[in-house]
Design an enzyme around this catalytic site. Structure first.
Site, PDB file in Angstrom:
ATOM      1  N   ASP A 306     -63.875  27.215 -17.838  1.00 16.19           N
ATOM      2  CA  ASP A 306     -65.153  26.569 -17.580  1.00 16.19           C
ATOM      3  C   ASP A 306     -65.781  26.032 -18.863  1.00 16.19           C
ATOM      4  O   ASP A 306     -65.623  26.607 -19.935  1.00 16.19           O
ATOM      5  CB  ASP A 306     -66.094  27.588 -16.925  1.00 16.19           C
ATOM      6  CG  ASP A 306     -67.418  26.980 -16.516  1.00 16.19           C
ATOM      7  OD1 ASP A 306     -67.399  26.021 -15.717  1.00 16.19           O
ATOM      8  OD2 ASP A 306     -68.471  27.448 -16.995  1.00 16.19           O
ATOM      9  N   GLU A 349     -62.003  22.425 -17.445  1.00 17.56           N
ATOM     10  CA  GLU A 349     -63.161  21.734 -16.881  1.00 17.56           C
ATOM     11  C   GLU A 349     -63.910  21.168 -18.072  1.00 17.56           C
ATOM     12  O   GLU A 349     -64.692  21.853 -18.723  1.00 17.56           O
ATOM     13  CB  GLU A 349     -64.020  22.708 -16.073  1.00 17.56           C
ATOM     14  CG  GLU A 349     -65.151  22.038 -15.287  1.00 17.56           C
ATOM     15  CD  GLU A 349     -66.423  21.907 -16.096  1.00 17.56           C
ATOM     16  OE1 GLU A 349     -66.992  20.795 -16.103  1.00 17.56           O
ATOM     17  OE2 GLU A 349     -66.852  22.896 -16.717  1.00 17.56           O
TER      18      GLU A 349
END
Length: 650
Positions: A306, A349
């Site tokens: 993330d 991401e």
């Protein structure tokens, strides 16, 4: 402690830290507790084994290593405990174990002693054939375990904790659903322990602990095992960027900034959490060992990292410059994981334009296998929000993605981030009224599933969810009682099956030979045509993004062939108007622009059509034609005529 712990080169720290069962004659004879707190003045272990009393089980520092240890013979697997850390400033604080394998349900935070070896997997066949899927389909279903299915509504069961299913129960429902809908992998929003439901798991306190919201570590292992036995891979969100600021977690763990940067400017994140300090080797060891822990102990097949932009740049802001420590950490972690597990997936991401995210570390890349294509997602959704009368002015928003596609190995994501917090769901984003949104969404997904790149779709998108996702509420499964939503799910199911069963949509998709434009200059009718190619077949995709019925639409081709329509998003079974029957179109030898041949087709408004070309059959046909021509030529040579004359005289 091994030197690699301090230099940030260690990947198996969980074998040394936390609560480790000590076995004697095959039985647990006590627990060894180990924690790193170099600036602590003293540490006590309190728990069920000593009635939570300080002073009964003090820890001792091993030399000047900063590592504190003790063995407690009364402690057993399943018991709870905490550390009481006494600081040099004279105050004390209870903490959960940074290496906790299981914790109490929030708001409680005691660590629960776990035996990592208790569960026995039965997934050897899956692990033997596991791959990164570069030349295989990768179709990911993104799931939040607490809201995919619940035991009842909020009105029926007001307490959200009682509405959750456990990992094992979810597996028994989810695996058949994934198989029915032709997904190859499931991606779980963070399942590491976190104090706030509203964070969706992205603000973590227990980086080694499966959240107790949905049960025990053994039940999560059952979930993974059941997926693997069904041929489904499991990817999990991993958040090595920041951590929750709750006092009992990592923040000011030993009375100092042990895990975080010491100053507010870099130590406090935009989310109100604390940023990891990548310039401490012990912190890097802690994080990369956590990543490896999930792969080794839970057989996780991939990690989606993330907020990579916030690792690369200070506070995620390119204007503040590159965080060299962050880049070095991610390179070292990825290189180590690739070395240890060459068949697992590492996905970034990352919303930045940082170069070589998916290049190997040895070629100065970050070492990821895939990168989420946030540019494709933003351009595509913006385009479909735009009214059809204005799409010609934004025509190349849909073609632009192929200008940079070969820079990285991309995943096309329509994720949880796009369906919540005031952004509207994917279906809501489509231009027009309720009835008008469905044909456009069908066209959007045809574009997505025939565009190069791996696929990711968040739960509920597949049936046209209209309410924004909320982590505490079950998805609106009742929508499937309505024909528009039920037929939309059937359409997505068919698209998924086409994707996973036709290799031209995934094989060698990162090579330019797999894709070519046939028409990308018709902004007047907002229509595109492209071809996905492999040796045996190709798909030619025609997308009409306008509200116009295009009768006799022409596009060029470079040879004679016949196409068969295999899917139209406008078919009656999906709520459209086109008959679901076979249709074949043949290229005619009439030039069109720079092409030697042309196809002429009818395309309904807001629709897409997939035509299939059988390249293998075309090659066989060409061989037979060539053989016939050669035979004919041979029959007209002087020698052949002479043989026929002699035979006649006889």
């Amino acid at each position: 402690m091994r030197p690699e712990f301090y230099t940030g080169e260690m990947f198996d720290a969980w074998h040394y830290f936390g609560s480790q069962p000590i076995r004697k004659d095959g039985k647990v004879a006590g627990i060894q507790f180990t924690v790193y707190a170099p600036r602590a003045k003293g540490i006590d272990v309190i728990g069920e084994f000593n009635e939570w009393q300080q002073g009964k089980n003090p820890m001792e520092q091993v030399g000047l290593s900063g590592v504190w240890k003790t063995i407690i013979s009364e402690a057993q697997v399943g018991m709870m405990y905490k550390y009481v850390i006494h600081t040099e400033e004279g105050w004390s604080c209870e903490h959960t174990d940074p290496f906790a394998r299981q914790m109490e349900l929030r708001p409680n935070f005691a660590t629960i002693i776990v035996d990592d070896a208790a569960y026995k997997f039965n997934d050897a066949d899956w692990l033997a054939q596991r791959s990164k899927c570069f030349n295989k389909p990768l179709n990911i279903y993104e799931v939040h375990l607490g809201s995919w299915r619940q035991k009842g509504s909020e009105e029926e069961i007001p307490d959200v904790e009682k509405r959750w299913y456990n990992y094992q129960e979810i597996a028994d429902m989810l695996v058949p659903y994934l198989l029915e809908h032709h997904y190859t992998h499931v991606e779980l929003l963070p399942i590491t322990e976190h104090p706030s439901d509203e964070s969706w798991g992205y603000q973590v306190v227990g980086f080694y602990a499966a959240t107790s919201r949905y049960g025990t570590p053994e039940q999560l292992k059952y979930f993974v095992d059941k997926c693997h036995q069904a041929g489904i891979g499991v990817i999990m969100d991993f958040v090595p960027v920041h951590f929750a600021l709750d006092y009992y977690g990592l923040s000011q763990f030993d009375g100092t900034s042990l895990y975080e940067y010491p100053d507010i400017d870099t130590g406090h994140s935009e989310w109100g959490s604390r940023n990891f300090n990548y310039y401490r080797g012990e912190v890097c060891t802690f994080l990369q060992s956590a990543a490896n822990y999930w792969i080794e102990e839970f057989h996780i097949d991939g990690l989606r990292i993330d907020a990579v932009k916030n690792i690369i740049y200070w506070q995620g802001n390119p204007n503040r410059g590159i965080n060299e420590g962050g880049v070095r950490f991610i390179q070292n972690m990825n290189a180590g994981l690739q070395r240890l597990h060459p068949d697992i997936i590492l996905a970034a991401e990352d919303s930045s334009d940082f170069l070589k995210v998916t290049a190997p570390v040895e070629y100065e890349g970050l070492g990821f296998d895939y990168k989420w294509n946030m540019g494709w997602m933003n351009d595509t959704l913006d385009y479909f929000r735009t009214g059809p009368f204005a799409r010609g002015d934004h025509y190349h928003k849909l073609s632009f993605s192929m200008m940079y596609f070969y820079n990285e190995n991309f995943i096309l994501p329509l994720s949880h981030d796009e369906v919540t917090q005031g952004k509207a769901t994917i279906m809501q984003k489509m231009y027009g009224d309720y009835e008008g949104k469905f044909p456009q969404a069908r066209t959007l997904y045809m574009y997505m599933y025939t565009h190069p790149g791996k696929k990711l779709n968040f739960m509920g998108n597949e049936w046209g969810h209209f309410r924004e996702w909320h982590a505490e509420r079950e998805m609106d499964w009742d929508l499937l009682k309505y024909p528009n939503h039920d037929s939309f799910r059937e359409y997505i199911k068919i698209l998924n099956k086409l994707y996973v069963t036709h290799s031209c949509l995934y094989e060698k998709e990162y090579a330019e030979s797999n894709y070519r434009w046939l028409e990308v200059d018709r902004p007047d009718v907002a229509t595109y045509v492209y071809e996905r190619i492999n040796d045996d077949e190709s798909f030619i995709v025609v997308l009409n993004m306008s509200g116009l019925q295009l009768n006799g639409f022409v596009f060029g081709y470079d040879e004679e062939t016949t196409l068969e329509r295999i899917l139209s998003s406008d078919e009656e079974r999906f709520g459209g108007h086109t008959k679901s029957d076979s249709l074949k179109v043949t290229a005619t030898a009439e030039g069109y622009r720079d092409w030697t041949h042309r196809f002429t087709v009818d395309v309904p408004p807001f629709s897409g059509i997939i035509f299939r070309r059988d390249r293998k059959a075309d090659r066989e046909k060409a061989k037979k034609k060539l053989a016939s021509q050669v035979k004919k030529q041979q029959s007209t040579t002087p020698a052949a005529r002479s043989r026929r004359t002699v035979k006649t005289k006889k």
